[in-house]
Design an enzyme around this catalytic site. Structure first.
Site, PDB file in Angstrom:
ATOM      1  N   ASP A 106     -16.856  38.294 -19.974  1.00  0.00           N
ATOM      2  CA  ASP A 106     -16.570  37.070 -20.718  1.00  0.00           C
ATOM      3  C   ASP A 106     -17.661  36.052 -20.436  1.00  0.00           C
ATOM      4  O   ASP A 106     -18.033  35.829 -19.278  1.00  0.00           O
ATOM      5  CB  ASP A 106     -15.203  36.510 -20.322  1.00  0.00           C
ATOM      6  CG  ASP A 106     -14.712  35.476 -21.332  1.00  0.00           C
ATOM      7  OD1 ASP A 106     -14.906  35.689 -22.535  1.00  0.00           O
ATOM      8  OD2 ASP A 106     -14.133  34.475 -20.906  1.00  0.00           O
ATOM      9  N   HIS A 113     -17.779  22.959 -24.656  1.00  0.00           N
ATOM     10  CA  HIS A 113     -16.770  23.341 -23.661  1.00  0.00           C
ATOM     11  C   HIS A 113     -17.322  23.175 -22.245  1.00  0.00           C
ATOM     12  O   HIS A 113     -16.662  22.571 -21.378  1.00  0.00           O
ATOM     13  CB  HIS A 113     -16.355  24.790 -23.894  1.00  0.00           C
ATOM     14  CG  HIS A 113     -15.417  25.333 -22.856  1.00  0.00           C
ATOM     15  ND1 HIS A 113     -14.133  24.882 -22.683  1.00  0.00           N
ATOM     16  CD2 HIS A 113     -15.594  26.312 -21.919  1.00  0.00           C
ATOM     17  CE1 HIS A 113     -13.546  25.543 -21.701  1.00  0.00           C
ATOM     18  NE2 HIS A 113     -14.412  26.419 -21.215  1.00  0.00           N
ATOM     19  N   GLU A 180      -7.788  30.341 -23.877  1.00  0.00           N
ATOM     20  CA  GLU A 180      -9.165  30.090 -24.297  1.00  0.00           C
ATOM     21  C   GLU A 180      -9.355  30.802 -25.624  1.00  0.00           C
ATOM     22  O   GLU A 180      -9.269  32.034 -25.703  1.00  0.00           O
ATOM     23  CB  GLU A 180     -10.171  30.567 -23.252  1.00  0.00           C
ATOM     24  CG  GLU A 180     -10.132  29.733 -21.972  1.00  0.00           C
ATOM     25  CD  GLU A 180     -11.278  30.015 -21.021  1.00  0.00           C
ATOM     26  OE1 GLU A 180     -11.980  31.031 -21.224  1.00  0.00           O
ATOM     27  OE2 GLU A 180     -11.462  29.234 -20.074  1.00  0.00           O
ATOM     28  N   GLU A 182     -11.408  32.351 -28.349  1.00  0.00           N
ATOM     29  CA  GLU A 182     -12.734  32.939 -28.341  1.00  0.00           C
ATOM     30  C   GLU A 182     -12.864  33.972 -29.460  1.00  0.00           C
ATOM     31  O   GLU A 182     -11.882  34.371 -30.083  1.00  0.00           O
ATOM     32  CB  GLU A 182     -13.004  33.654 -27.005  1.00  0.00           C
ATOM     33  CG  GLU A 182     -12.756  32.806 -25.768  1.00  0.00           C
ATOM     34  CD  GLU A 182     -13.193  33.501 -24.492  1.00  0.00           C
ATOM     35  OE1 GLU A 182     -13.947  34.510 -24.569  1.00  0.00           O
ATOM     36  OE2 GLU A 182     -12.786  33.047 -23.406  1.00  0.00           O
ATOM     37  N   ASP A 214      -8.564  34.468 -23.906  1.00  0.00           N
ATOM     38  CA  ASP A 214      -8.773  34.698 -22.476  1.00  0.00           C
ATOM     39  C   ASP A 214      -7.799  33.809 -21.706  1.00  0.00           C
ATOM     40  O   ASP A 214      -8.102  32.672 -21.357  1.00  0.00           O
ATOM     41  CB  ASP A 214     -10.226  34.362 -22.119  1.00  0.00           C
ATOM     42  CG  ASP A 214     -10.541  34.633 -20.668  1.00  0.00           C
ATOM     43  OD1 ASP A 214      -9.971  35.585 -20.104  1.00  0.00           O
ATOM     44  OD2 ASP A 214     -11.368  33.898 -20.087  1.00  0.00           O
ATOM     45  N   ARG A 218      -5.175  28.017 -14.539  1.00  0.00           N
ATOM     46  CA  ARG A 218      -6.169  27.072 -14.051  1.00  0.00           C
ATOM     47  C   ARG A 218      -5.978  26.705 -12.578  1.00  0.00           C
ATOM     48  O   ARG A 218      -6.964  26.444 -11.870  1.00  0.00           O
ATOM     49  CB  ARG A 218      -6.122  25.793 -14.896  1.00  0.00           C
ATOM     50  CG  ARG A 218      -6.426  26.004 -16.366  1.00  0.00           C
ATOM     51  CD  ARG A 218      -7.821  26.527 -16.598  1.00  0.00           C
ATOM     52  NE  ARG A 218      -8.117  26.610 -18.037  1.00  0.00           N
ATOM     53  CZ  ARG A 218      -9.209  27.165 -18.530  1.00  0.00           C
ATOM     54  NH1 ARG A 218     -10.099  27.723 -17.726  1.00  0.00           N
ATOM     55  NH2 ARG A 218      -9.411  27.192 -19.832  1.00  0.00           N
ATOM     56  N   GLN A 221      -7.192  29.689 -10.562  1.00  0.00           N
ATOM     57  CA  GLN A 221      -8.647  29.734 -10.735  1.00  0.00           C
ATOM     58  C   GLN A 221      -9.351  28.663  -9.900  1.00  0.00           C
ATOM     59  O   GLN A 221     -10.372  28.919  -9.259  1.00  0.00           O
ATOM     60  CB  GLN A 221      -8.987  29.558 -12.214  1.00  0.00           C
ATOM     61  CG  GLN A 221     -10.472  29.581 -12.531  1.00  0.00           C
ATOM     62  CD  GLN A 221     -10.745  29.293 -14.006  1.00  0.00           C
ATOM     63  OE1 GLN A 221      -9.842  29.111 -14.802  1.00  0.00           O
ATOM     64  NE2 GLN A 221     -12.015  29.271 -14.371  1.00  0.00           N
ATOM     65  N   LYS A 234      -7.854  34.911 -14.088  1.00  0.00           N
ATOM     66  CA  LYS A 234      -8.205  35.425 -15.413  1.00  0.00           C
ATOM     67  C   LYS A 234      -7.732  36.860 -15.648  1.00  0.00           C
ATOM     68  O   LYS A 234      -7.467  37.255 -16.782  1.00  0.00           O
ATOM     69  CB  LYS A 234      -9.733  35.408 -15.579  1.00  0.00           C
ATOM     70  CG  LYS A 234     -10.369  34.035 -15.515  1.00  0.00           C
ATOM     71  CD  LYS A 234     -10.255  33.325 -16.851  1.00  0.00           C
ATOM     72  CE  LYS A 234     -11.168  32.120 -16.907  1.00  0.00           C
ATOM     73  NZ  LYS A 234     -11.160  31.469 -18.229  1.00  0.00           N
ATOM     74  N   THR A 238      -5.791  39.499 -21.113  1.00  0.00           N
ATOM     75  CA  THR A 238      -6.697  39.065 -22.174  1.00  0.00           C
ATOM     76  C   THR A 238      -6.168  39.696 -23.455  1.00  0.00           C
ATOM     77  O   THR A 238      -5.867  40.890 -23.482  1.00  0.00           O
ATOM     78  CB  THR A 238      -8.143  39.538 -21.923  1.00  0.00           C
ATOM     79  OG1 THR A 238      -8.596  39.031 -20.672  1.00  0.00           O
ATOM     80  CG2 THR A 238      -9.072  39.083 -23.033  1.00  0.00           C
ATOM     81  N   GLU A 339      -9.067  21.218 -21.851  1.00  0.00           N
ATOM     82  CA  GLU A 339      -9.900  20.230 -22.557  1.00  0.00           C
ATOM     83  C   GLU A 339      -9.054  19.353 -23.466  1.00  0.00           C
ATOM     84  O   GLU A 339      -9.217  18.133 -23.503  1.00  0.00           O
ATOM     85  CB  GLU A 339     -10.923  20.935 -23.439  1.00  0.00           C
ATOM     86  CG  GLU A 339     -12.072  21.603 -22.766  1.00  0.00           C
ATOM     87  CD  GLU A 339     -12.945  22.253 -23.830  1.00  0.00           C
ATOM     88  OE1 GLU A 339     -13.831  21.575 -24.361  1.00  0.00           O
ATOM     89  OE2 GLU A 339     -12.721  23.444 -24.137  1.00  0.00           O
TER      90      GLU A 339
END
Length: 390
Positions: A106, A113, A180, A182, A214, A218, A221, A234, A238, A339
């Site tokens: 990834d 971002h 996420e 993507e 993904d 948080r 992580q 992560k 996925t 975000e």
């Protein structure tokens, strides 16, 4: 014999022809192609055992000349009548993971971002980007065994986390579960160890594209990622969409990337345009909360694949690489909730409720479309998953 009806304005017309793996109530998974609201059984249309396989890998491994041959044959077939036993209504089939995932990498290719996260995590730094970011496509290796497709429930992960007010780390379910949005790219033909793929060889190796989510814990992580990067935050899941849109269907979507300054090193430079004009939509419990634009991505997928192999690493049929979160310059174009809610400080409205991070029972759907020939549009379908308790 059946004449395939394609509704006017369909995102799955003859200029798209995405591939997937499907089954019916009384049959085993095999390869199909979507046309309008129908799925065509490739094992009935072609005398080739690869289409009876439960993944697209054997077909992808046949290479670009074969991909082009099958695509041309399909366009001719759907102009006429197709055998009745090769046509299924989309509502009557079950879709499966389309590929057997070999390796999964990834990337982190959106400047918007990366800059937003830099401002969130390193507000004291005048430059939100790390020093290497504009010199190479930054990425991490994920876990291929937990790649799933649309409709598969995502169990909230557990792990260590340490909040700013915790004296020591604690163990438990993630409380900052995120997405996420993507795009993912699928390698059809690999490369041997010790060799390199150039950006201009991208179309000889990349079979097609999918939508990718993904999932990210948080809090897990944040505690684990120094100094080696993402791991358990992560690797728990996925998700990818079940239809693989062939690279050949994206000709009208090809554009220049944003200006890359400083100029990339020679191994990342190619003569072909591989920026892509793809529009995504993120739906949270039935409400669209973001529309990320892939056209804004700083690094192209051709550069990502070139970087993956530049050290001589082998690539394989079924390799999957994600673009990283897609975000535009506007708030409603941010492709991750960290975000969108600015680290949880600015909750967003989701119908009659407000949200910061995902709660049990929440459902996320990400869809995408791209320009097709002559003003048409083509679709990638969607990847839709629901969060289950830990």
């Amino acid at each position: 014999m059946t004449k395939i009806a394609i509704p006017e304005g369909s995102l799955f017309g003859p200029d798209n022809l995405p591939y997937g793996i499907f089954s019916t109530a009384d049959s085993e998974p095999r390869a199909g192609v979507r046309v309008g609201d129908s799925v065509l059984d490739l094992s009935q249309l072609f005398d080739d055992i690869v289409f009876a396989e439960p993944s697209l890998n054997a077909f992808m491994a046949q290479g670009r000349a074969r991909w082009d041959e099958v695509r041309a044959a399909l366009k001719t077939m759907i102009d006429g009548d197709v055998a009745d036993d090769a046509v299924y209504p989309i509502a009557d089939v079950t879709l499966h993971l389309p590929i057997e995932v070999a390796d999964y990498v990834d990337f982190y290719a959106s400047e918007n971002h990366a800059s937003n996260l830099g401002r969130l995590f390193r507000p004291q730094n005048p430059d939100p980007l790390m020093p290497n970011w504009k010199h190479l496509p930054v990425g991490y290796h994920g876990r291929s065994s937990t790649v799933v497709t649309s409709g598969v429930d995502i169990v909230r992960p557990c792990g260590q986390r340490k909040g700013p007010n915790d004296e020591a780390p604690v163990f438990g379910p993630s409380i900052r579960l995120d997405i996420e949005a993507e795009m993912g790219f699928v390698v059809g033909v690999g490369s041997p160890m010790g060799s390199q793929i150039t950006p201009d060889e991208f179309a000889d190796h990349c079979f097609g594209a999918v939508i990718l989510n993904d999932w990210s814990a948080r809090d897990i992580q944040a505690w684990e990622y120094v100094p080696l990067g993402p791991n358990l935050g992560k690797s728990f899941a996925t998700s990818i969409s079940p239809w693989v849109v062939p690279l050949a269907a994206l000709e009208a979507a090809r554009i220049d990337t944003p200006v890359q300054d400083p100029e990339p090193l020679p191994y990342l430079k190619g003569s072909e345009k591989w920026g892509l004009d793809i529009d995504l939509a993120v739906e949270w419990n039935g409400h669209i909360v973001s529309r990320p634009p892939y056209a804004q991505m700083y690094w192209s997928p051709a550069q990502m694949l070139a970087h993956t192999s530049v050290n001589g690493a082998a690539t394989r049929t079924g390799d999957l690489f994600g673009s990283g979160t897609i975000s535009g310059p506007e708030k409603d174009q941010r492709g991750a909730f960290i975000e969108l809610t600015w680290g949880g400080a600015e909750p967003v409205q989701v119908g009659d409720e407000t949200r910061t991070f995902l709660e049990d029972g929440d459902e996320i759907a990400i869809s995408a479309t791209a320009p097709g020939p002559n003003g048409t549009r083509i679709g990638f379908g969607e990847v839709r998953n629901r969060i289950l308790p830990a």
